[in-house]
Design a protein around this motif. Sequence first.
Motif, PDB file in Angstrom:
ATOM      1  N   HIS A  17      45.258 -32.259 137.722  1.00 24.25           N
ATOM      2  CA  HIS A  17      45.463 -33.541 138.382  1.00 24.25           C
ATOM      3  C   HIS A  17      46.164 -34.445 137.389  1.00 24.25           C
ATOM      4  O   HIS A  17      46.449 -34.037 136.268  1.00 24.25           O
ATOM      5  N   CYS A  51      45.989 -40.054 141.887  1.00 22.47           N
ATOM      6  CA  CYS A  51      46.352 -38.773 141.288  1.00 22.47           C
ATOM      7  C   CYS A  51      47.860 -38.608 141.416  1.00 22.47           C
ATOM      8  O   CYS A  51      48.411 -38.731 142.500  1.00 22.47           O
ATOM      9  N   GLU A  96      49.566 -35.822 140.152  1.00 21.42           N
ATOM     10  CA  GLU A  96      50.030 -34.437 140.021  1.00 21.42           C
ATOM     11  C   GLU A  96      49.557 -33.692 141.256  1.00 21.42           C
ATOM     12  O   GLU A  96      48.367 -33.755 141.597  1.00 21.42           O
ATOM     13  N   TYR A  97      50.456 -32.979 141.899  1.00 23.58           N
ATOM     14  CA  TYR A  97      50.094 -32.292 143.129  1.00 23.58           C
ATOM     15  C   TYR A  97      48.881 -31.383 142.926  1.00 23.58           C
ATOM     16  O   TYR A  97      48.841 -30.576 142.004  1.00 23.58           O
ATOM     17  N   CYS A  98      47.870 -31.514 143.799  1.00 24.87           N
ATOM     18  CA  CYS A  98      46.650 -30.732 143.618  1.00 24.87           C
ATOM     19  C   CYS A  98      46.117 -30.197 144.942  1.00 24.87           C
ATOM     20  O   CYS A  98      44.960 -29.817 145.045  1.00 24.87           O
ATOM     21  N   HIS A 105      45.573 -34.258 148.058  1.00 22.96           N
ATOM     22  CA  HIS A 105      46.210 -34.922 146.915  1.00 22.96           C
ATOM     23  C   HIS A 105      46.661 -36.324 147.284  1.00 22.96           C
ATOM     24  O   HIS A 105      46.525 -37.265 146.512  1.00 22.96           O
ATOM     25  N   MET A 107      43.791 -38.850 146.885  1.00 24.71           N
ATOM     26  CA  MET A 107      42.853 -38.723 145.765  1.00 24.71           C
ATOM     27  C   MET A 107      42.926 -40.021 144.967  1.00 24.71           C
ATOM     28  O   MET A 107      43.556 -40.117 143.938  1.00 24.71           O
TER      29      MET A 107
END
Lengths: 508, 140
Positions: free
Chosen positions: B85, B120, B122-124, B128, B131
């Motif tokens: 993340h 967040c 960063e792609y998660c 996402h 988040m």
Amino acid sequence: MVLELKKARPVWQIMFSTHHTDVGLMYLIFSILAMFIGGAMAIALRVELFAPGAQLIEDSMSFNRLFTTHGTTMIFLFLLPSASAVGNYLVPIMVRYKDMAYPKLNAIAFWMIPPAAVLVWLGMADFGWYANPPYSVISSPAPAAEMWIFGLKVLGVSSILGSINFVVTILKCKHPDLSIGKVPLLAWSFLSSSIIVLAAMPTFAAALLMLLTDRLGATGFFNPAVGGDPIAYQHLFWFTFHPEVYVLVIPAIGMMYEIIPRFSRRPIFSQGSGIFAFVMLSLVAFASWAHHMYATGMTFTEKTVFMIGTLAAVPASAMHVFNFLATMWNGRIKFATPMMWAVGGIALFFAAGAGGVVNSAMPLDFITHDSYWVVGHFHLFVFGTIAFGTIGFIYYLFPYVTGRMYNEKWGVVHFILVFVGACITFFTQHILGLYGMPRRIYDYPEIDSWIQMNALISVGAMIMLVGMGIFLANLIYSSAKGKPANLHDPFGLGGKYYYPYEQRNPHH
Amino acid sequence: MGHSNWPEWIYVAVVVALLCYVGAEAWNIENLVEHVPEDAEVIKVTGQQWFWSFEHEDGTKEIGELHLKKDHAYKFEITSKDVNHNFNIHEYVVLLDAVPGQINTVWFSPNEAGEFDIQCREYCGLIHYNMRALLIVEDV
Ligand code: HEM
Ligand SMILES: [Cu+2]
Ligand SMILES: [Cu+2]
């Protein structure tokens, strides 16, 4: 003229041909098809993001699959094959050889692409075009992930085979009377980018295999739960794909080196400087990969090293821009469609490079990283520069390939719409990034500035869509019904002198 | 290689000079911002699909909300329980990946009371896009 489809032939004759112009034609048609498929995906994404809340796409997983497949399609199925198309058509002619060095290998390299495309398109993986672990190992749904991995594996091999062919054709099959310094810059661009592919691609090939065995549970290279290191993947990936962005841009610059002097009716300002800048770019391409990873927790020293490595690539790019402007200076410029695309592409190249410098300056990257700024940055490159050069070159090749002229008026309308749309969309994305919107999000909170900018970006995308529709219509209509072109001077530039690759080919 | 003309040399020199300036300035600033004050309080930040949890030095835990004091220095120790993340407070240029099996640190000192978004970057995966958490800076 060598490139012309002289007489109508049954499709299968072209498909099973290994002649460089036939393979080039297949690359060209495939890449244009991929561009429209990838473009349709982009439009779906932009419609969804037009406003907060669900607009078109029902769930976030479909959205994630779409942006992953959009990026993969545009890079591997549109830009790389369209460059190969141009290289196939012109490199053998420019080095005065009868074909590519290995014609069968050439056809094989092309025919690996459609099956790989089918894997990517049917799978629709969701992990973004860089497939970062551990997400891609432990979280990404099968079989899409596996199909993407296999698809990219095949595309990587195809790219390596194609590159071997270009390097051998240029270095070994070039006419003995032609010194390497006199080889036109377009062919030089293919030499440089092919050498980068050969040095860079094997690393990604290894990373893909490791990703696959990790997913199968046989290994744990990138899986911290069993002691692996997910950051290692990012190093392997970017070691390939930072250089790969130069692989994409260098042929587009080469295409501009073909267009700018013709339509300025002057020889290129400095062949030597162009060659020097290509060689420089190919070397420094390998010194900057971890500028994508500042935020992974690198030390101050590591960040500094990669910042310097990144900035070192800028003078070479700037030299190309200088070369173009100096060629146009005092030229008798004819702003036909190909020239407009080339000049528009150079302007956006300059803007994109300036944004790149901002990304590379360490403290500033912590503002821009993984925000819409980055999306704007690389779209100014991949679309504003590379696709612009490529589209211009498609117009430029059109009369030679079809024997007919495209419609100039609609070509200009196409350019104006797409240029305006691209400026609206990609510059606004930069600003939206400064306002903090993360990339790769399916929905966003109702922040006024975000809502307004997203709407504007989507409007820009729609303007581009209209332009690209005109392009498609122009291509189809003109190749069947266009005015027959005067193949000695299709653009009315006044004289054969300006088409150096028409020098007699001793093998034809 | 055919570099006998001065306009191009001057142009390249100007570009190189600009780049040196940008590089030096970036080096300076990054050096300054990375210097963590000694009295910075440690906040443990954990990302997991798809929420943020926080642990203060005194052991209090929070989920989805983080209460901090104005004009105090804080050092975040960021990690993840599952995938990558990226812990981001955009208003304060706090941004660092949350990587499983690894602790990344970054510090900041809020100089304004109020509510700020934590997100967040960063792609998660599935959520996402949502988040998010809330930073509440209290004036004391
Ligand atoms: C030459 C053509 C270029 C292309 C095609 C290109 C393409 C890209 C792409 C695709 C990304 C985003 C990757 C991703 O996260 O998905 C990117 C990021 C980046 N580019 Fe470029 N780029 C080019 C030139 C440059 C230049 C000249 C610079 C610097 C002077 C630069 C600096 C950066 C940096 C620092 C990032 C990382 C940004 C971040 O994620 O925080 N790029 N570029
Ligand atoms: Cu890069
Ligand atoms: Cu996330």
